[in-house]
Design an enzyme around this catalytic site. Structure first.
Site, short mmCIF file in Angstrom:
data_model
loop_
_atom_site.label_atom_id
_atom_site.label_comp_id
_atom_site.label_asym_id
_atom_site.label_seq_id
_atom_site.Cartn_x
_atom_site.Cartn_y
_atom_site.Cartn_z
N ILE A 1 0.84 -1.21 0.00
CA ILE A 1 0.00 0.00 0.00
C ILE A 1 0.87 1.26 0.00
CG2 ILE A 1 -2.01 -1.07 1.02
CD1 ILE A 1 -1.23 0.09 3.72
N LEU B 1 14.46 -3.94 8.23
CA LEU B 1 14.74 -4.61 6.95
C LEU B 1 15.34 -3.66 5.93
CD1 LEU B 1 11.51 -6.76 6.56
CD2 LEU B 1 13.83 -7.61 6.94
N GLY C 1 4.87 0.53 10.51
CA GLY C 1 3.94 1.36 9.75
C GLY C 1 3.07 2.27 10.59
N GLU C 2 2.87 1.91 11.85
CA GLU C 2 1.94 2.68 12.67
C GLU C 2 2.58 3.28 13.91
OE1 GLU C 2 -1.24 -0.22 13.19
OE2 GLU C 2 -2.14 0.42 11.29
#
Lengths: 749, 317
Positions: A476, A637, A711-712
């Site tokens: 996304i 990563l 992501g959050e």
């Protein structure tokens, strides 16, 4: 089932011989995106010329459609079909396969019953988008409107305990709070917010026989496939759903919307491909949003700052027919020590569009309360806000007593304080000026849960040595393509350029999709497992092939690196091996499931935010001057995409503090802001100097690679750091977000 | 979007004739507002007469020592012009505080003056709006939107004019030059170019049908300081919730009325020796906040006083 103990062993990822893990590799699909050549769902070329569908929305909040006159629209230029509640094709019930957390009500699309303003009640397909739009205005509707519950605050009296949930009580909160020498009892309010993705919901659909192919913008490929199959009343095997690229999801595209249903239905009806996209206004009114949240925080402390009693009680709202709870108190269950605790949620049901998950659901709004309350309590106690948090740092999970898998919150705060220059903060508000600006510093902690879900992946090597990873996962915009390429390349010891990644196809091995910052760990662990299985298959291939220099070797001793397969100093390139011994290529799959004992640990990502703001005393405008965050989120990563995620989250947090809100008109049930000129997310000029760093960490209880989601996390607590900085700058403690100029101005002397 | 036809005439006279002749025809310049409104079917022209490439894009010195801004000069062009920056800094500041770089590259001087309100109820076509459908009523009245007028509102409309540029032009006492289909030329003072809503809020300016703005003329710069300051809900790409332009002795306020609001009471008070704060208080005596937009009183009092006090140097936004 595996145990987390299995994950402590060395792997190609932990050995990282090529150095690809952690490297700031450019985005796999970056060139396509910046050159405008990555086809998004609406842009996918159909096998024959498509027709274009346009949706018509209800102007009432509740009631039913009593008349839908399509006579004029039906004969308008280029029109192929006009559907209303009275002639839309039958649609199957959404049953067991639907995501139980879906915020969409039951079928059908274009229901006669209107449950919120902006619900779609009509659909026009024409040869061009322009003709469809023009014809859509010719459909005449009449409605029988009914009284609607539209205003959250008016319905507090009707707040219910969410079904299947109970408050979490530990010790005796009320007793301890009453006896605490230092007390705080404040309520913080976070407003309704919209996802505001750049790409709207969009679908291109076509049929070949009884099989439908849909290109759509959805975060969960399998969920979308099953939902559409149920709607169309056909087996899932006859639905191929593809999502190659998503122009922003943020949780708002976790489910299927009317574009998917109606494009597929209309393409079947017309025997022609059909494209449907939401308008910007429909993105606001006919998808989901983050609900407003009222958060009462009570803290009882000893004079030295140790918390005796802690409570966070949340009231939020959802659409009447689509229960969803914004769990704004959950994060606090693992954050600070306090022997007596109370957390819980209440839900108000309204006749407005559905509430649903939006990036960092729970934390994004929840931490705007407690992390400011801690700042307020620190001031009451005469303690530095970091010191107060240090004195309440738990040794084990404060609620469950479970050990933390890893927890570097203290180091995030202390490291951040040093690098940011926290010691320059004047604890007395309103003392620092720069020109006309009042300047202040603020900080907040960050916590966000980490998850691993079941997933599969497939990987093949072809005779030319190309390795292709395939997974029904989505990217996304977070960098999923890129990290999966890195994991696969590192696992198989090949250069990155030798790896292809294909995602977002329901024909591929399933992954749960993007959400809850579980994507990298979940999809990545499955890709890693598939890569390990391919290593095994190739080792057996080589050692069993008389023409291989590895013939007869123990497969267990085979190593991979530099594009070669080797035992000791005997090696051959992978492409030579495959071309000779398996000219059709080798394909294997791998899977990941949560470890049986994963829940024996309290597992989170952590961080600390530091912000400096200026407040204009003439206007109440707040401007971020600089912001810095320190985060601990397992093995990283990709330095570049992880940093992009974490700083993007911080920027989102700036928006939650200063800019983002929507409101429901009490008469109509419509949102006031319905476009991106009216709904403000931060612009470049709002951000200034913002940066972050990651602490070294490997969480070997998280998954085989020791990674966690990023992501959050960046959102969690970021807005509270801003609000605390605003207080420090000017002495205005505003507990109702966002801190827009009119509120700050009102609070200024 | 309703179907429409489009043409691009070669000269001003043809453009004027076309719009005069064809019912429902409209001039199209940068299109940054009109096209958006067409997509929402708030504007429904039958025919677009593209004037964006007519030879009206020059910035010329006037014999009086002012500047003539051709109607089709872009906002970016005007804001970057060395003469504008040197002699009319409030205008450059105002333009650069509005919209985004991309929009300013397309938006024109004339189009900026003619942009329509950003009232959310004007944009939501499911709501009554006397601008969109005269006589339908006003959903903003009784609504919860707060960026509404405190001066000169009516029972028919409480919308504000969104332009930053026009506020500075009002303080600079600019004139608007027009031509109509008959070839007749007119000059209007900018401060009386826009109208208060009264009971005809759909009539927003004094332009007659088929009358076209050809230029905006700046008189020689006034003696004294110039400043434009704008308060907004984010640092860029947001409409004003209040703004102030000061040019010499003239003061204009933005986002407070259906038109750029010349603060004559404040000017008079200053002339009579009032302090900046007293002058703004005098101006705001006539304000009629509606309960939702009361914050604008404190905002305009402070922002106005600050602009009247500051040298305008060294503490930019």
């Amino acid at each position: 089932m595996s145990s987390v103990k299995d994950w402590a062993a060395p792997t190609p990822i932990s050995e990282n011989r090529s150095g690809l893990i952690g490297k700031g590799v450019d985005r796999y699909e970056g060139r396509l995106k910046v050159t405008g050549t990555a086809p998004f769902a609406y842009e996918v070329e159909a096998p024959s010329p498509p027709a274009y569908g346009v949706l018509i929305a209800s102007p009432i909040a509740k009631g039913r459609v009593t008349l839908a006159d399509i006579s004029e629209a039906r004969v308008a230029p280029g029109v192929r079909l006009v559907w209303t509640p009275h002639n839309v094709p039958a649609q199957g019930e959404r049953g067991a396969k639907i995501n139980p957390r879906s915020q969409r009500g039951s079928n059908p699309a274009l229901a006669e019953r209107v449950e919120h303003f902006g619900q779609h009640v009509g659909f026009v397909v024409a040869d061009t988008l322009e003709n469809a739009k023009a014809a859509a205005t010719l459909v005449r509707f009449e409605y029988a409107a009914e009284p609607a519950d539209l205003i959250f605050e008016d319905r507090f009296g009707a707040a219910e305990q969410p079904e299947g949930e109970e408050d979490v009580r530990i010790g005796d909160f009320e007793g301890a709070f009453a006896g605490s020498p230092v007390r705080l009892d404040e309520t913080y309010v976070s407003p309704l917010q919209n996802h505001a993705q750049m790409e709207p919901c969009a679908t291109t659909a076509w049929w070949e026989g009884d099989h439908v192919t849909v290109h759509t913008s959805i975060q969960m490929v399998k969920g979308g496939q099953h939902t559409l199959a149920e709607t169309l009343m056909i087996p899932s095997t006859q639905v191929r759903l593809v999502t190659r690229y998503i122009g922003g999801g943020f949780g708002g595209k976790g489910q299927a919307y009317d574009d998917l249903t109606l494009a597929a239905l209309a393409a079947r009806e017309l025997g022609q491909p059909v494209k449907v996209a939401y308008t910007r206004q429909q993105m606001f009114q006919a998808t989901i949003h983050r609900p407003a949240v009222h958060m009462r925080v009570r803290l009882g402390a000893q004079p030295d700052g140790r918390l005796d009693a802690f409570a966070l009680e949340v009231v939020t709202h959802c659409r009447r027919e689509a229960p969803f709870t914004e769990h704004a108190a959950n994060f606090a269950r693992s954050l600070y020590a306090a022997p007596n605790r109370l957390t819980g949620h209440r839900l108000v049901k309204l006749d407005i569009p559905a509430a649903g998950p939006m990036r960092a659901p729970g934390e994004a709004s929840g931490m705007l309360s407690l992390e400011c309350a801690m700042d307020e309590l620190a001031e009451q106690l005469g303690l530095d806000p970091i010191e107060l948090r240090l004195r309440n740092e738990p040794e084990t999970d404060p609620e469950t007593g479970k050990p933390f898998s890893t927890r570097q919150l203290v180091r995030c705060m202390t490291e951040g304080a040093q690098r940011f220059g926290w010691d320059r903060r004047n604890p007395t508000p309103g003392q620092v000026r720069d020109g006309r600006w009042l300047v202040g510093l603020g900080m907040a902690a960050a916590i966000r849960g980490n998850f691993l879900l079941p997933a599969k992946a497939g990987v093949r090597i072809d005779a030319d040595g190309t390795i292709t990873l395939r997974q029904g996962m989505t990217d996304i915009g977070t960098g999923t393509y890129t990290i999966l390429a890195q994991i696969t390349a590192e696992t198989l010891g090949v250069p990155l350029a030798q790896v292809k990644v294909e995602l977002g196809d329901s024909d591929f091995p399933p992954a749960p999709g993007s959400g809850g910052q579980f994507g990298a760990a979940t999809a990545g662990s499955a890709a890693f497992a598939a890569g390990m299985n391919l290593r095994k298959a190739l080792a057996e291939l080589a050692t069993g092939d008389p023409n291989s220099p590895l013939y007869g070797d123990d497969p267990e001793l085979v190593t991979f690196g530099g594009g070669n397969i080797a035992v000791d100093n005997r090696a051959e390139p992978l492409d030579r091996l495959v071309a000779r011994a398996a000219p059709d290529g080798v394909y294997v799959e791998g899977s990941i499931t949560p470890a049986a004992d994963a829940r024996d640990y309290s597992q989170h990502t952590y961080g600390a935010h530091f912000a400096e703001v200026g407040v204009d005393p003439d206007t109440g405008e707040v401007r971020l001057r600089r912001m810095f965050g320190v985060f601990a989120a397992g093995r990283i990563l990709n330095a570049k995409t992880a940093m992009s995620q974490i700083t993007g989250g911080m920027i989102w947090g700036v928006g939650t503090a200063l800019h983002e809100y929507n409101e429901v008109d009490p008469r109509y049930g419509s949102f006031i802001a319905q476009d991106l000129a009216g709904y403000h997310v931060p612009a470049h000029a709002d951000i200034a100097d913002l940066s972050a760093m990651f602490l070294d960490e490997v969480d070997d209880k998280a998954n085989p690679m020791g990674i966690k989601g990023v992501g959050e996390l960046g959102i969690a607590g970021a807005g509270a750091a801003i609000a605390n900085a605003v207080y420090n700058a000017c002495g205005a403690r505003i507990r109702e977000y966002p801190l827009k100029p009119e509120k700050v101005l009102a609070a200024l002397p | 979007m309703k179907p429409f036809t489009y043409e691009r005439p070669a000269d001003v006279a043809s453009a004027l004739t076309l719009v005069a002749k064809i019912p429902g025809a409209r001039f199209l310049a940068g299109g940054t507002n009109l096209v958006d409104l067409m997509k929402l079917q708030i504007e429904q022209p039958t025919h677009l007469v593209d004037v964006s490439r007519l030879p009206l894009a020059e910035i010329e010195d006037t014999p009086e020592g002012g500047l003539r801004l051709g109607a089709m000069t872009t906002n970016s062009q005007v804001a970057a012009d060395a003469r504008v920056r040197a002699r009319y800094p409030a205008l450059a500041q105002a333009i650069l505080s509005g919209a985004s770089g991309q929009l300013r590259n397309k938006a024109t001087t004339a189009g900026n003056l003619l942009q329509r309100t950003r009232c959310p109820y004007f944009y939501d076509t499911t709501k009554p709006c006397n601008k969109r459908a005269p006589g339908a009523g006003c959903a903003a009245i009784g609504g919860i939107h707060t960026n509404t007028a405190i001066f000169g509102a009516s029972e028919a409309c409480i919308a504000t004019h969104p332009s930053d540029m026009a506020v500075a032009l009002t303080a600079l006492d600019a004139r608007v030059e027009t031509k109509s289909g008959s070839g007749e030329a007119r000059v209007l003072a900018l401060e009386s170019f826009h109208r208060l809503p009264g009971d005809t809020p759909h009539i927003e300016t004094e332009l007659q049908p088929a009358e076209m703005i050809t230029a905006v003329v700046l008189p020689p710069p006034p003696a004294g300081r110039q400043i434009y300051r704008k308060a907004r809900e984010r640092a860029s790409y947001a409409f004003a919730i209040g703004s102030v332009a000061v040019a010499g002795d003239r003061v204009a306020l933005g986002a407070v009325a259906h038109k750029p609001w010349r603060a004559e009471a404040a000017e008079l008070a200053l002339e009579q020796g009032a302090s900046p704060a007293e002058a703004m208080a005098a101006e705001l005596e006539a304000a009629r906040p509606d309960g939702h937009n009361d914050f604008k009183l404190k905002l305009m009092a402070r922002l106005g006083a600050a602009c009247l006090t500051t040298t305008g140097a060294g503490d930019g936004q």
